[in-house]
Each structure stands twice: as structure tokens, then as C-alpha cells.
Design an enzyme around this catalytic site. Structure first.
Site, PDB file in Angstrom:
ATOM      1  N   GLY A  85       0.897  -1.188  -0.010  1.00 29.40           N
ATOM      2  CA  GLY A  85      -0.052  -0.027   0.075  1.00 29.40           C
ATOM      3  C   GLY A  85       0.890   1.234  -0.144  1.00 29.40           C
TER       4      GLY A  85
ATOM      5  N   CYS B 298       5.450  -5.851   1.224  1.00 29.58           N
ATOM      6  CA  CYS B 298       5.724  -4.404   1.137  1.00 29.58           C
ATOM      7  C   CYS B 298       5.141  -3.645   2.309  1.00 29.58           C
ATOM      8  CB  CYS B 298       5.248  -4.022  -0.211  1.00 29.58           C
ATOM      9  SG  CYS B 298       5.798  -2.236  -0.598  1.00 29.58           S
ATOM     10  N   TYR B 299       4.251  -2.899   2.281  1.00 32.96           N
ATOM     11  CA  TYR B 299       3.527  -1.889   3.194  1.00 32.96           C
ATOM     12  C   TYR B 299       3.063  -3.275   4.415  1.00 32.96           C
ATOM     13  CZ  TYR B 299       0.423   0.812   6.091  1.00 32.96           C
ATOM     14  OH  TYR B 299      -0.192   1.307   7.290  1.00 32.96           O
TER      15      TYR B 299
ATOM     16  N   HIS C 291       7.943  -7.407  -4.235  1.00 33.87           N
ATOM     17  CA  HIS C 291       6.406  -8.100  -4.763  1.00 33.87           C
ATOM     18  C   HIS C 291       6.674  -9.347  -5.193  1.00 33.87           C
ATOM     19  CE1 HIS C 291       4.108  -4.379  -3.672  1.00 33.87           C
ATOM     20  NE2 HIS C 291       5.259  -3.893  -3.700  1.00 33.87           N
TER      21      HIS C 291
ATOM     22  N   GLU D 263       4.236 -11.109  -6.296  1.00 34.85           N
ATOM     23  CA  GLU D 263       3.029 -11.347  -7.129  1.00 34.85           C
ATOM     24  C   GLU D 263       3.311 -10.912  -8.524  1.00 34.85           C
ATOM     25  OE1 GLU D 263       3.513  -9.341  -4.753  1.00 34.85           O
ATOM     26  OE2 GLU D 263       2.088  -7.478  -4.887  1.00 34.85           O
TER      27      GLU D 263
ATOM     28  N   ASP E 109     -19.819 -12.300 -19.781  1.00 33.42           N
ATOM     29  CA  ASP E 109     -20.306 -12.737 -18.507  1.00 33.42           C
ATOM     30  C   ASP E 109     -21.974 -13.139 -18.362  1.00 33.42           C
ATOM     31  OD1 ASP E 109     -17.800 -11.718 -18.048  1.00 33.42           O
ATOM     32  OD2 ASP E 109     -18.494  -9.936 -17.174  1.00 33.42           O
TER      33      ASP E 109
ATOM     34  N   LYS F 205     -12.222 -12.173 -14.375  1.00 34.68           N
ATOM     35  CA  LYS F 205     -12.672 -12.133 -15.909  1.00 34.68           C
ATOM     36  C   LYS F 205     -11.816 -13.408 -16.405  1.00 34.68           C
ATOM     37  CE  LYS F 205     -14.812 -10.028 -19.211  1.00 34.68           C
ATOM     38  NZ  LYS F 205     -15.977  -9.672 -19.041  1.00 34.68           N
TER      39      LYS F 205
END
Ligand code: XMP
Length: 517
Positions: free
Chosen positions: A56, A83-84, A173, A175, A231, A373
Site C-alpha cells: 500500500g 511491502c507495506y 513483490h 506477485e 459474463d 474475468k
């Protein structure tokens, strides 16, 4: 069916969704919640096998920066701070964080400092590996209960681990793709530390969704607001598998859509034996939107009109108790302050989740509500939905009403439809269509002077928006050739009466969004 759960607590990082998506891709169900939405009791009641604190853009020492109760460190559920999230864990346990105005952003080289730690299992220890940093503040002293397990040349405490508990934290990170062993770190966390079973598999999910629909709907009937997009296609197919002929799809032509090959879609539905009815409501929608320029009001009006129509239709069929919608997880997250899943910021109310009036009698069913999605697309593939539907660009519920900035009228809609048609032709001609995630035209309420055939023109300005994205939560503008841009500009300006100037939108999301309104 049992599904293990990882909870990601969102502290406002642009990568929070990505963390959730990565873990789902590995095969474990993951939910993302704003850091302040769940109490420790709520978290415990969901029985997660692990918790991740996201990054963040804040400083832990700032008065209003997002915090979480220290109890999170005492509930014996494995924890990973990123991180944060790492700085917060250190702060809660008395570590010292250095506040900085200089951002360390990009590639760094991590050296693992421990021989054996489950977080770094299988990752080379004899060489540096690439990690991705994005931070201002940095830990200067870690809490006494922690060991350093990884450093970079500029960040001594790049990875730390609690001496006794399953609490880990990384400054970089894992990710993002640029972290060489990022996925291995996340896999180690969920497999070796949280001991999750990888039971989030799309085939299982289809079965879970179908049996949930059967239980919920029982012997009643469902109407579905079908928009022609992926969708609502997938929603229709899943509900049809669950309750067959008791599903009634309704396609409302608001005049604000560009539905490619409507007849093909309808004959496809007929072939599948799925009931579908078309309602022409163009005049109704246009008259309600007349004179409105505020985007949120446009969205609310459209949402309300849809519901009114569906309620009217439901009265014509016996035993209709449910209204189905193709809401997906990103709609829920982005419209969050209108839903129960409150996250830190509401961006805009996507019409299906944002505009439901309280008086509505039909109960809502949203089978895709928890899916990203790309998961919806994969399910669509398993359900054998044709490729041109699977890979068509998303189209927002409020349609052209939010792509015509300011007031809407029929003339502007026709201008936009013509421009959009040219764009689609050229995306296919240039073989761009499949390499772009979404492209469309926006009509601005700004007129400018031009000259055409020696004559002065005074017409609207249009914008080409084209983005590439994995999950529509973050996006970058597409890298289109000048040749293509020139073609689009010259064809639209020459062929569409009403537009005499074209711009290309070169903003990313964040800080911009994909649609303009
Ligand atoms: P934004 O503009 O929020 O868009 O970056 C993210 C994605 O969502 C689509 N979008 C919508 N979809 N109802 C929808 O069903 C809506 O009200 C809505 N608004 C935006 C947008 O086209 C993009 O794909």
C-alpha cells in the site's frame, strides 16, 4: 465440497488483486477484503488457512495510515506481509521503519540468507535472484522475534521470518512477473506453510456453481438480464445447466449497445434450447437519460430502468423469484461501497451491482460474483461457448451512455456507432483485435474548428481508448503503430459526419480508469 481459503487484506496496493489472482491460479480459493472490513472475529469465522497483508502507498507512522489489530499476529494463522504489509508487521511488533521520500522502484537482486526456510524452498541460495521492489519506506530494525532471511544490496531486510511462528514478510513483490521466483514463493507459502489443498479447479467450480443454483432456485424460475457479453453468456449457460427451461433470458435493447451479430447469438440460444426474448426499450432509456451529464446518475438511471423492466417481465411468467446477473468479482470490488464487500475506495458503480433499488422484489442471483474475468473465460471455454464470444471485448452495462461524455442524444449515439464500427474493422484488418484487451471510442462534448474541402467545420472530438490488461483492474494503454493510428484518425474524420478531431488516450489504470465515466 471443501475449499481451502486464503484471505488477502488490501492496504491499497495496485497489486492486491494480482495477489488474489495468482493464488487462485495456483489452485487455492482466495478472497480480497479491505483491511478494515473484517474484525479478527470475522476473519476467524471464515477459517482461512492463511492471510496475506498486501502492499500500500502509506507510511506506518502517519496518523491516518491503514492499520490492523496486533491480534492478527496472535491467532496462529500463517501470515505473509508484502511491502507495506511487511512494514506493518514490523511496526506492530516494535520494529523501526525509516520514512523516505525516495522511491526504490524496479529490479533488485535478492540474496537468500538462510539455508532452510519453507518460504524459499527450492529457490537458488548460491546466487542472486531478481525481485521487484516498489516502496518508499524501509525497515531499519526488525522486531527481536524475527530473523533476516533475505537481503538486497540496498535493502538489508528484504525478507524476514518469525523465529517461532508462521509469520513471514517480504519488502519486494512476489506477485509480479518480474520477481523471478515470485510464484514459487507464493506456492511455498500456500503449500508448505498454510498447508492448503489445491482444490480451486475450474471443473469443480462449475459443479459447485450449478449445485448452488439448484439449491437456491429450487422449483422456481429465473429471469436473466442478457447483454450479449461474455459474463452474461456464461451466466446463462450455467443457470441453464442447473435449471433448464426454467431460465428465461431477456435481452433489453437500450439503443446504447453495439451487439455484434445479434441474430447469430439468438439462433445459437435457440439451438441450445435456451429461452430468450428481446425487448426494445431504446426510447424509454433515451428519454430517461435526456439532459443528464453526471456519470454516476446515468449509471443509476440505467440500473433502475433495467430493474423496472425485469420486474415487469417477471410478472408475465409464473413463479419467477430470481433475477440473474453476470456480475463478476472486479465489478464487486470496484463498486464496493455499494455492496457488502466494502473495500477502501469505490471507483464507480458498475450498473449491475451499483444500481439495485431497495424496493426490488426479485432476489438476485450472481453465479460469477466470485470469479475474475479470466476465470469466467476459462469456464466459458469449458462450456464450449464460441471463441468470438469468449474473446470479444467487454462492454459496460451502461454502454454508450458512459462513452458519450456529457449529455446524450440519438445523434451522438449514431456518430459513436459509426466510429466504433470503423475501429472494429481496422482492428481486424491490422490483426490487432486479439492482441488488445479492450478498444473503443469516446465522444467528447468538445467541438473544435477544422477544415474540410476548403470549408470550415466545427465538430466533436473523439478519443481512441485501447488497453492491455490481465484482469481489467490495472491496465496500460496499447502500443499501437503510428500507421494504425493514422488510419483510424483519417477514416473516422473522413467518414463520420460529426467528428473532425481524433485523440489517442495514453493513460494507464491506475491512475486513470479504462472507461472515461
Ligand atoms: P473501469 O472503467 O472501471 O472499467 O476501469 C473496468 C472494466 O469494466 C467495464 N465496465 C463496466 N462493466 N458495468 C459493466 O458491466 C459497468 O457499469 C461498467 N463500467 C465499466 C469496462 O468496460 C472495463 O472493461
Amino acid at each position: 465440497m471443501k475449499k481451502d481459503l486464503i484471505i488477502v487484506l488490501d492496504f491499497g496496493s495496485q497489486y492486491s488483486n494480482l495477489i488474489a489472482k495468482r493464488i487462485r491460479d495456483i489452485g487455492v480459493y482466495t478472497l480480497l477484503y479491505s483491511y478494515n472490513l473484517l474484525s479478527i472475529k470475522d476473519i476467524l469465522s471464515k477459517k482461512p488457512k492463511g492471510i496475506i497483508l498486501s502492499g500500500g502507498p502509506f507510511s506506518v507512522y502517519k496518523k491516518n495510515s491503514p492499520k490492523i489489530s496486533k491480534e492478527i499476529l496472535e491467532i496462529n494463522i500463517p501470515l505473509l506481509g508484502i511491502c507495506y504489509g511487511m512494514q506493518l508487521i514490523s511496526f506492530l511488533l516494535g520494529g523501526v521503519i525509516h520514512q523516505s521520500n525516495i522511491k526504490e522502484y524496479g529490479k533488485a537482486l535478492l540474496k537468500i540468507k538462510c539455508k532452510k526456510n519453507p518460504l524459499f524452498s527450492g529457490i537458488p541460495k548460491d546466487r542472486h535472484t531478481t525481485v521487484w521492489m516498489s516502496h518508499f519506506d524501509e525497515i531499519k530494525k526488525i522486531p527481536n522475534e524475527f530473523d533476516v532471511i533475505g537481503s538486497t544490496s540496498s535493502c538489508t531486510f528484504a525478507a524476514i521470518a518469525h523465529k517461532k511462528k508462521d509469520i513471514y514478510a517480504v519488502q519486494f513483490h512476489p506477485e509480479v512477473n518480474n520477481t523471478e521466483y515470485g510464484n514459487s514463493i507464493l506456492k511455498n507459502f500456500i503449500d508448505k506453510i498454510c498447508k492448503c489443498d489445491r482444490n480451486w479447479k475450474l471443473n469443480n467450480i462449475i459443479q459447485i456453481i450449478i449445485s448452488d443454483i439448484k439449491n437456491k432456485v429450487s422449483n422456481n424460475k429465473v429471469i436473466l438480464g442478457f447483454s450479449g457479453g461474455l459474463d452474461s453468456f456464461v451466466t446463462a449457460f450455467l443457470i441453464h445447466k442447473a435449471i433448464g427451461k426454467r431460465l428465461h433470458c431477456i435481452f433489453v435493447d437500450t439503443g446504447l449497445f453495439f451487439v455484434k451479430e445479434k441474430n447469430t447469438i439468438f439462433s445459437f440460444f435457440h439451438k441450445m434450447n435456451i429461452s430468450i426474448k428481446e425487448i426494445n426499450a431504446e426510447n424509454k432509456f433515451l428519454s430517461k437519460l435526456n439532459g443528464i451529464s453526471n456519470p454516476e446518475i446515468k449509471r443509476k438511471i440505467i440500473g433502475k430502468e433495467f430493474i423496472n423492466l425485469f420486474e415487469e417481465e417477471s410478472k408475465k411468467i409464473k413463479n419467477v423469484k430470481f433475477l440473474a446477473q453476470g456480475t463478476i468479482y472486479s465489478d464487486v470490488i470496484e463498486s464496493s461501497n455499494n455492496s457488502n464487500e466494502k473495500l477502501s475506495n469505490s471507483i464507480k458503480s458498475h450498473h449491475n451491482v451499483g444500481g439495485l433499488p431497495k424496493y426490488m422484489k426479485l432476489k438476485i442471483i450472481e453465479p460469477l460474483k466470485m470469479l475474475f474475468k479470466d476465470e469466467v473465460r476459462k469456464i466459458g471455454k469449458l462450456l464450449k461457448i464460441p471463441n468470438d464470444i469468449l474473446y470479444q471485448y467487454p462492454f459496460p452495462g451502461p454502454g454508450y451512455s458512459i462513452r458519450i461524455i456529457g449529455k446524450i442524444n440519438k445523434k451522438k449515439i449514431n456518430i459513436l456507432k459509426k466510429a466504433e464500427n470503423i475501429l472494429l474493422q481496422e482492428l481486424i484488418n491490422y490483426n490487432y483485435y486479439n492482441f488488445i484487451s479492450q478498444a473503443f471510442i469516446i465522444l467528447l462534448p468538445i467541438k473544435s474548428v477544422g477544415v474540410m474541402g476548403d470549408k470550415r467545420s466545427y465538430q466533436y472530438t473523439a478519443v481512441l481508448r485501447s488497453v492491455n490488461t490481465e484482469d481489467f483492474m490495472t491496465a496500460t494503454f496499447s502500443n499501437l503503430s503510428y500507421d494504425f493510428l493514422e488510419k483510424i484518425s483519417s477514416r473516422i474524420i473522413n467518414e463520420v459526419d460529426g467528428i473532425n478531431r481524433m485523440l489517442y488516450d495514453i493513460s494507464s489504470k491506475p491512475p486513470s480508469t479504462i472507461e472515461w465515466e
